[in-house]
Design an enzyme around this catalytic site. Structure first.
Site, PDB file in Angstrom:
ATOM      1  N   GLY A   1      78.914-167.262  41.095  1.00  0.00           N
ATOM      2  CA  GLY A   1      77.741-166.867  40.086  1.00  0.00           C
ATOM      3  C   GLY A   1      78.264-165.898  38.799  1.00  0.00           C
ATOM      4  O   GLY A   1      77.585-165.879  37.825  1.00  0.00           O
TER       5      GLY A   1
ATOM      6  N   GLU B   1      83.180-171.526  45.170  1.00  0.00           N
ATOM      7  CA  GLU B   1      82.374-171.877  46.320  1.00  0.00           C
ATOM      8  C   GLU B   1      82.706-172.823  47.298  1.00  0.00           C
ATOM      9  O   GLU B   1      82.536-172.736  48.426  1.00  0.00           O
ATOM     10  CB  GLU B   1      81.038-172.393  45.494  1.00  0.00           C
ATOM     11  CG  GLU B   1      80.302-171.456  44.616  1.00  0.00           C
ATOM     12  CD  GLU B   1      80.813-171.195  43.145  1.00  0.00           C
ATOM     13  OE1 GLU B   1      82.114-171.798  42.958  1.00  0.00           O
ATOM     14  OE2 GLU B   1      80.170-170.883  42.507  1.00  0.00           O
TER      15      GLU B   1
ATOM     16  N   GLU C   1      79.527-168.006  36.311  1.00  0.00           N
ATOM     17  CA  GLU C   1      78.536-168.767  35.780  1.00  0.00           C
ATOM     18  C   GLU C   1      77.647-167.707  34.932  1.00  0.00           C
ATOM     19  O   GLU C   1      76.880-168.325  33.792  1.00  0.00           O
ATOM     20  CB  GLU C   1      77.910-169.285  36.903  1.00  0.00           C
ATOM     21  CG  GLU C   1      78.509-170.458  37.719  1.00  0.00           C
ATOM     22  CD  GLU C   1      77.783-170.590  38.945  1.00  0.00           C
ATOM     23  OE1 GLU C   1      77.934-169.889  39.944  1.00  0.00           O
ATOM     24  OE2 GLU C   1      77.718-171.952  39.177  1.00  0.00           O
TER      25      GLU C   1
ATOM     26  N   ALA D   1      77.358-165.011  43.773  1.00  0.00           N
ATOM     27  CA  ALA D   1      76.131-164.636  44.450  1.00  0.00           C
ATOM     28  C   ALA D   1      76.388-163.849  45.781  1.00  0.00           C
ATOM     29  O   ALA D   1      77.541-163.894  46.291  1.00  0.00           O
ATOM     30  CB  ALA D   1      75.861-165.947  44.701  1.00  0.00           C
TER      31      ALA D   1
HETATM   32  N1  CAA Z   1      78.810-161.467  48.296  1.00  0.00           N
HETATM   33  C1  CAA Z   1      78.665-160.356  49.001  1.00  0.00           C
HETATM   34  N2  CAA Z   1      79.481-159.225  49.041  1.00  0.00           N
HETATM   35  C2  CAA Z   1      80.658-159.435  48.344  1.00  0.00           C
HETATM   36  C3  CAA Z   1      81.054-160.527  47.557  1.00  0.00           C
HETATM   37  C4  CAA Z   1      79.951-161.550  47.465  1.00  0.00           C
HETATM   38  N3  CAA Z   1      80.131-162.599  46.442  1.00  0.00           N
HETATM   39  N4  CAA Z   1      82.190-160.313  46.918  1.00  0.00           N
HETATM   40  C5  CAA Z   1      82.609-159.110  47.618  1.00  0.00           C
HETATM   41  N5  CAA Z   1      81.797-158.618  48.127  1.00  0.00           N
HETATM   42  C6  CAA Z   1      81.854-157.377  49.156  1.00  0.00           C
HETATM   43  C7  CAA Z   1      82.973-157.394  50.224  1.00  0.00           C
HETATM   44  O1  CAA Z   1      82.267-158.034  51.427  1.00  0.00           O
HETATM   45  C8  CAA Z   1      83.104-156.118  50.236  1.00  0.00           C
HETATM   46  O2  CAA Z   1      82.014-155.276  51.046  1.00  0.00           O
HETATM   47  P1  CAA Z   1      82.319-154.553  52.259  1.00  0.00           P
HETATM   48  O3  CAA Z   1      83.377-153.352  52.050  1.00  0.00           O
HETATM   49  O4  CAA Z   1      80.957-153.976  52.809  1.00  0.00           O
HETATM   50  O5  CAA Z   1      82.977-155.635  53.400  1.00  0.00           O
HETATM   51  C9  CAA Z   1      83.246-155.504  49.209  1.00  0.00           C
HETATM   52  O6  CAA Z   1      82.465-156.248  48.192  1.00  0.00           O
HETATM   53  C10 CAA Z   1      84.492-155.338  48.459  1.00  0.00           C
HETATM   54  O7  CAA Z   1      85.123-156.897  48.494  1.00  0.00           O
HETATM   55  P2  CAA Z   1      86.696-156.955  49.196  1.00  0.00           P
HETATM   56  O8  CAA Z   1      86.943-155.791  50.270  1.00  0.00           O
HETATM   57  O9  CAA Z   1      86.775-158.438  49.650  1.00  0.00           O
HETATM   58  O10 CAA Z   1      87.440-156.612  48.125  1.00  0.00           O
HETATM   59  P3  CAA Z   1      89.063-157.320  47.689  1.00  0.00           P
HETATM   60  O11 CAA Z   1      89.598-156.491  46.436  1.00  0.00           O
HETATM   61  O12 CAA Z   1      89.821-157.593  48.627  1.00  0.00           O
HETATM   62  O13 CAA Z   1      88.552-158.996  47.246  1.00  0.00           O
HETATM   63  C11 CAA Z   1      87.422-160.700  46.056  1.00  0.00           C
HETATM   64  C12 CAA Z   1      87.865-159.068  45.958  1.00  0.00           C
HETATM   65  C13 CAA Z   1      88.730-161.427  45.838  1.00  0.00           C
HETATM   66  C14 CAA Z   1      86.421-160.852  44.821  1.00  0.00           C
HETATM   67  C15 CAA Z   1      86.829-160.978  47.336  1.00  0.00           C
HETATM   68  O14 CAA Z   1      85.679-160.081  47.537  1.00  0.00           O
HETATM   69  C16 CAA Z   1      86.089-162.390  47.289  1.00  0.00           C
HETATM   70  O15 CAA Z   1      86.514-163.406  47.393  1.00  0.00           O
HETATM   71  N6  CAA Z   1      84.659-162.290  47.323  1.00  0.00           N
HETATM   72  C17 CAA Z   1      83.883-163.530  47.169  1.00  0.00           C
HETATM   73  C18 CAA Z   1      84.165-164.341  46.071  1.00  0.00           C
HETATM   74  C19 CAA Z   1      83.259-165.642  46.039  1.00  0.00           C
HETATM   75  O16 CAA Z   1      83.212-166.385  47.010  1.00  0.00           O
HETATM   76  N7  CAA Z   1      82.248-165.911  45.185  1.00  0.00           N
HETATM   77  C20 CAA Z   1      81.158-167.119  45.133  1.00  0.00           C
HETATM   78  C21 CAA Z   1      80.100-166.599  45.728  1.00  0.00           C
HETATM   79  S1  CAA Z   1      78.950-168.053  46.201  1.00  0.00           S
HETATM   80  C22 CAA Z   1      78.407-168.367  44.473  1.00  0.00           C
HETATM   81  O17 CAA Z   1      78.404-167.645  43.619  1.00  0.00           O
HETATM   82  C23 CAA Z   1      77.276-169.304  44.421  1.00  0.00           C
HETATM   83  C24 CAA Z   1      76.773-169.739  43.070  1.00  0.00           C
HETATM   84  O18 CAA Z   1      77.532-170.546  42.556  1.00  0.00           O
HETATM   85  C25 CAA Z   1      75.750-168.992  42.287  1.00  0.00           C
END
Ligand code: CAA
Length: 258
Positions: free
Chosen positions: A109, A132, A112, A65
């Protein structure tokens, strides 16, 4: 129809829906979830479409998400809009088969969403996770329920409590994905599977999907009865006559969805 966050192509009875927010690793914001619901409904209603493929980019199916969109919201905001309710549930209302073709990250998400598809074909680069917990929250689009049904309590707890990622190989071993293929071949394999599905009788395809999904919702006894009655009902179709006659006459069946 043009979408801001999706690319949709329909070719040879297959609707290919590609999540397209490359700068955010296909994070699921409200626009994307709304557009995805519309694209799925439209594919489901399109007589030409017989199978749907949902995919992302090479780097990410979807990284979860959209954290930027969610971060400042209050309980009242998310409760009032029923975040991850109606739009995400269009996945469940879609009657035609949906294959998830997953490359790269399928997190939160994203994982999911893949689990809401009918089956998952993973590239060998795929990484699945429910991280999460690292954001101080719990999964909200079905992760605690679906992952547990896919992989059992122990591994599901491990994934949700530690937030670690699972490789494609581990995901195949524990039954989360149906097959793993080299990344370069992912879309070819998904298209080949969709093409095979598109050749079947649509009536039987819809029945299979309903019957397998029923196994998650009911007791074994009720599920077996549901399946048997569905099987009986197929004898009211021309496609049953054609399928069995074709077998006996040693030829390919010509299904007409009747
Ligand atoms: N939401 C918003 N933006 C996101 C994102 C997310 N879930 N995941 C990545 N991005 C964005 C980053 O902020 C970044 O944007 P900027 O360049 O503007 O800063 C861009 O995508 C590239 O990401 P990274 O620089 O972090 O890329 P990376 O290769 O270093 O890492 C990753 C990749 C490990 C996937 C890392 O991005 C990450 O950990 N993302 C979040 C994963 C996460 O926590 N997901 C769960 C979300 S909550 C949820 O999903 C609730 C539910 O159950 C529905």
């Amino acid at each position: 129809m043009a979408y801001e966050t999706l690319i949709v192509e329909i070719e040879d009875h297959i609707a290919l829906i590609k999540l397209n927010r490359p700068d955010a690793l296909n994070a699921l914001n409200s626009t994307l979830l709304g557009e995805l619901a519309k694209a799925l409904k439209s594919a489901d209603e399109n007589d030409k479409v017989r199978c749907i493929i949902l995919t992302g980019s090479e780097k990410a199916f979807a990284a979860g998400a959209d954290i930027k969109e969610m971060a400042e919201k209050s309980f009242v905001d998310v409760f009032a809009e029923d975040m991850f309710g109606t739009d995400a549930e269009q996945m469940l209302r879609t009657r035609k088969p949906i294959i998830a073709a997953v490359s790269g990250y399928a997190l939160g998400g994203g994982c999911e969403l893949a689990m809401m598809c009918d089956f998952i074909i993973a590239a060998d680069t795929a990484k699945f996770g429910q991280p999460e917990i690292n954001l101080g929250v719990v999964a909200g689009m079905g992760g605690t329920q679906r992952l547990t049904r896919f992989v059992g309590k122990s591994k599901s707890m491990d994934m949700h409590l530690t937030g670690r990622f699972m490789t494609a190989e581990e995901a195949e071993r524990c039954g989360l994905v149906s097959r793993v293929v080299p990344a370069k071949k992912l879309m070819d394999e998904a298209m080949a599977a969709a093409t095979k599905i598109a050749e079947k009788s649509m009536l039987a395809t819809l029945a299979v999907k309903e019957a397998v999904n029923r196994s998650y919702e009911t007791t074994l006894r009720e599920g077996l009865l549901f399946e048997r009655r569905l099987f009986h009902s197929m004898f009211a179709t021309e496609d049953q006559k054609e399928g069995m006659a074709a077998f006996l006459e040693k030829r390919e069946p010509q299904f007409r969805d009747k």
